[in-house]
Design a protein around this motif. Structure first.
Motif, PDB file in Angstrom:
ATOM      1  N   GLU A  80       0.833  -1.209   0.000  1.00 59.02           N
ATOM      2  CA  GLU A  80       0.000   0.000   0.000  1.00 59.02           C
ATOM      3  C   GLU A  80       0.865   1.256   0.000  1.00 59.02           C
ATOM      4  O   GLU A  80       0.594   2.220  -0.729  1.00 59.02           O
ATOM      5  N   ILE A  81       1.912   1.264   0.812  1.00 57.71           N
ATOM      6  CA  ILE A  81       2.802   2.426   0.832  1.00 57.71           C
ATOM      7  C   ILE A  81       3.560   2.529  -0.479  1.00 57.71           C
ATOM      8  O   ILE A  81       3.787   3.640  -1.007  1.00 57.71           O
ATOM      9  N   ALA A  82       3.908   1.401  -1.057  1.00 52.97           N
ATOM     10  CA  ALA A  82       4.613   1.406  -2.337  1.00 52.97           C
ATOM     11  C   ALA A  82       3.774   2.062  -3.431  1.00 52.97           C
ATOM     12  O   ALA A  82       4.311   2.733  -4.324  1.00 52.97           O
ATOM     13  N   LYS A  83       2.449   1.872  -3.377  1.00 53.25           N
ATOM     14  CA  LYS A  83       1.575   2.521  -4.363  1.00 53.25           C
ATOM     15  C   LYS A  83       1.714   4.042  -4.298  1.00 53.25           C
ATOM     16  O   LYS A  83       1.807   4.723  -5.328  1.00 53.25           O
ATOM     17  N   ILE A  84       1.715   4.569  -3.077  1.00 50.89           N
ATOM     18  CA  ILE A  84       1.857   6.010  -2.897  1.00 50.89           C
ATOM     19  C   ILE A  84       3.208   6.473  -3.435  1.00 50.89           C
ATOM     20  O   ILE A  84       3.307   7.500  -4.128  1.00 50.89           O
ATOM     21  N   ALA A 112       3.072  -4.219  12.833  1.00 48.24           N
ATOM     22  CA  ALA A 112       3.067  -3.225  13.913  1.00 48.24           C
ATOM     23  C   ALA A 112       4.497  -2.888  14.336  1.00 48.24           C
ATOM     24  O   ALA A 112       4.827  -1.717  14.577  1.00 48.24           O
ATOM     25  N   ASP A 113       5.349  -3.899  14.409  1.00 50.90           N
ATOM     26  CA  ASP A 113       6.740  -3.666  14.815  1.00 50.90           C
ATOM     27  C   ASP A 113       7.452  -2.747  13.835  1.00 50.90           C
ATOM     28  O   ASP A 113       8.182  -1.828  14.239  1.00 50.90           O
ATOM     29  N   GLU A 114       7.259  -2.984  12.535  1.00 48.94           N
ATOM     30  CA  GLU A 114       7.945  -2.151  11.541  1.00 48.94           C
ATOM     31  C   GLU A 114       7.399  -0.728  11.550  1.00 48.94           C
ATOM     32  O   GLU A 114       8.162   0.239  11.457  1.00 48.94           O
ATOM     33  N   ILE A 115       6.088  -0.578  11.668  1.00 50.93           N
ATOM     34  CA  ILE A 115       5.490   0.761  11.695  1.00 50.93           C
ATOM     35  C   ILE A 115       5.989   1.549  12.899  1.00 50.93           C
ATOM     36  O   ILE A 115       6.186   2.767  12.833  1.00 50.93           O
ATOM     37  N   ARG A 122      11.538   2.080   6.561  1.00 48.24           N
ATOM     38  CA  ARG A 122      11.998   2.687   5.317  1.00 48.24           C
ATOM     39  C   ARG A 122      13.066   1.802   4.636  1.00 48.24           C
ATOM     40  O   ARG A 122      13.002   1.530   3.441  1.00 48.24           O
ATOM     41  N   ARG A 123      14.036   1.347   5.421  1.00 49.07           N
ATOM     42  CA  ARG A 123      15.108   0.527   4.876  1.00 49.07           C
ATOM     43  C   ARG A 123      14.569  -0.804   4.349  1.00 49.07           C
ATOM     44  O   ARG A 123      15.024  -1.308   3.314  1.00 49.07           O
ATOM     45  N   MET A 124      13.604  -1.369   5.061  1.00 50.80           N
ATOM     46  CA  MET A 124      13.027  -2.648   4.639  1.00 50.80           C
ATOM     47  C   MET A 124      12.377  -2.523   3.262  1.00 50.80           C
ATOM     48  O   MET A 124      12.564  -3.398   2.392  1.00 50.80           O
ATOM     49  N   THR A 151      13.911   8.534  -4.421  1.00 56.08           N
ATOM     50  CA  THR A 151      13.778   9.893  -3.873  1.00 56.08           C
ATOM     51  C   THR A 151      12.497  10.014  -3.049  1.00 56.08           C
ATOM     52  O   THR A 151      12.494  10.589  -1.956  1.00 56.08           O
ATOM     53  N   ALA A 152      11.407   9.448  -3.589  1.00 56.39           N
ATOM     54  CA  ALA A 152      10.140   9.475  -2.844  1.00 56.39           C
ATOM     55  C   ALA A 152      10.264   8.688  -1.548  1.00 56.39           C
ATOM     56  O   ALA A 152       9.771   9.122  -0.490  1.00 56.39           O
ATOM     57  N   LEU A 153      10.925   7.537  -1.598  1.00 61.61           N
ATOM     58  CA  LEU A 153      11.121   6.714  -0.402  1.00 61.61           C
ATOM     59  C   LEU A 153      11.923   7.476   0.652  1.00 61.61           C
ATOM     60  O   LEU A 153      11.605   7.424   1.853  1.00 61.61           O
ATOM     61  N   ALA A 154      12.938   8.215   0.213  1.00 58.67           N
ATOM     62  CA  ALA A 154      13.765   8.979   1.152  1.00 58.67           C
ATOM     63  C   ALA A 154      12.993  10.139   1.772  1.00 58.67           C
ATOM     64  O   ALA A 154      13.286  10.556   2.895  1.00 58.67           O
ATOM     65  N   SER A 155      12.000  10.648   1.039  1.00 59.67           N
ATOM     66  CA  SER A 155      11.248  11.824   1.510  1.00 59.67           C
ATOM     67  C   SER A 155       9.996  11.456   2.304  1.00 59.67           C
ATOM     68  O   SER A 155       9.452  12.301   3.027  1.00 59.67           O
TER      69      SER A 155
END
Length: 334
Positions: A80-84, A112-115, A122-124, A151-155
């Motif tokens: 889901e985050i990848a879509k964004i 939940a742990d990753e969030i 982010r690194r995962m 770039t989007a992932l870093a931001s």
């Protein structure tokens, strides 16, 4: 006590999205506008809250609704985050400053742990993009981790990612109007009344002027003001009672304006209006004071319906008529 978390799970997926959209509509102090994007092709944006009138060129929050039979898994959350990220990298819209998973059954323990570890999360995603995202974002295509997506992932603000399960959602402090609209929830009683202001307020001026004319005519006091009549040995107590009724209705409206949508209060007012308007218009009244007394009796007898019915005492219904007079909708006088 009704468990509205269970009630939420009974909604259809589009019903959950509408529920969240109505919640954002309540939150106008935070959001200047909102969008509901039903169905597929929403770019990972089910419900969006805009914090400025610049839309996607300004700050916005994303509410991704997941009405699943099980908890939201980590791979599904990543996708889901990848879509964004993919759409932001393509220039379709800017990145949201907050991303909220509305997952009724919650998320898996590893999700939940990753969030809860934003930078690790982010690194995962960067590390596992090829395995979890590249072939699953667009059917029949491979979406590589391009420089634009990097770039989007870093931001992306991973600290702004959060989870709302059903129980947390129904406990939000401003959710009550939405529970009333969708489930007929009881909006609760009005707090105990405070003392009526001893000195008439500016907000009361129109209906008090009309009352002063009505009582003054009966008392034979030409040009009497409300203040004059409040000191009258016979009619002073009568006007004090009318003011108490007005403030009951005023407090009622102020309280429920935060706990129900406007249409509920409008419907309540319409029932009062149609319950008394014929009595108000009756030309058989001897004078304006007879008209007022007759309307007060009619108002107290009106049987309102809806969620406000248990909380509408006679003073509220009578005071609502003074509010109508104040608005020149049903002015006192024949």
């Amino acid at each position: 006590m009704i468990n509205y978390g269970i009630s939420l799970n009974g909604l259809q997926p589009d019903g959950l999205e509408l529920f969240v959209a109505h919640w954002l509509d309540v939150r106008r102090k935070q959001y200047v506008d909102w969008d509901l994007n039903p169905g597929s092709g929403d770019g990972g944006r089910d419900v969006v809250g805009f914090l400025t009138d610049a839309g996607y060129e300004g700050e916005w929050h994303n509410y991704q609704c997941k009405h699943l039979s099980t908890k939201l898994t980590l791979p599904a959350a990543i996708l889901e985050i990848a879509k964004i990220l993919m759409h932001a990298a393509a220039g379709d819209f800017s990145l949201p400053s907050k991303y909220i998973f509305v997952a009724l059954r919650g998320v898996s323990r590893d999700a939940a742990d990753e969030i809860r570890h934003p930078e690790r999360f982010r690194r995962m995603i960067g590390r596992d993009w090829d395995a979890l995202c590249a072939r699953r974002l667009v059917k029949g295509k491979v979406i590589p981790l391009s420089p634009e997506i990097l770039t989007a992932l870093a931001s992306f603000n991973f600290k702004g990612v959060s989870i709302l399960n059903a129980n947390k959602l129904v406990l939000q402090p401003d959710i009550q109007p939405v529970l009333v609209r969708h489930f007929g929830a009881d909006p609760g009683p009005v707090p105990p009344p405070g003392a009526c202001p001893p000195v008439p307020t500016l907000a009361e001026a129109p209906y008090l002027r009309q009352l002063a004319a009505a009582y003054g005519s009966r008392a034979g006091v030409v040009g009497a003001t409300a203040e004059d009549l409040l000191a009258h040995p016979v009619w002073g107590e009568h006007i004090r009672d009318q003011r108490v009724r007005y403030f009951h209705a005023d407090r009622f409206e102020r309280h429920y304006s935060e706990r129900v949508f406007e249409e509920v209060l409008v419907a309540f007012g319409e029932e009062i209006y149609h319950g008394v308007v014929d009595t108000h218009r009756d030309r058989s009244h001897n004078d304006a004071l007879d008209q007022i007394h007759a309307v007060m009796r009619a108002a107290s007898a009106v049987q309102v319906t809806g969620v406000l019915k248990p909380h509408a005492n006679p003073q509220v219904k009578q005071g609502t008529c003074h509010r109508f007079a104040n608005e020149d909708r049903l002015p006192w006088g024949i």
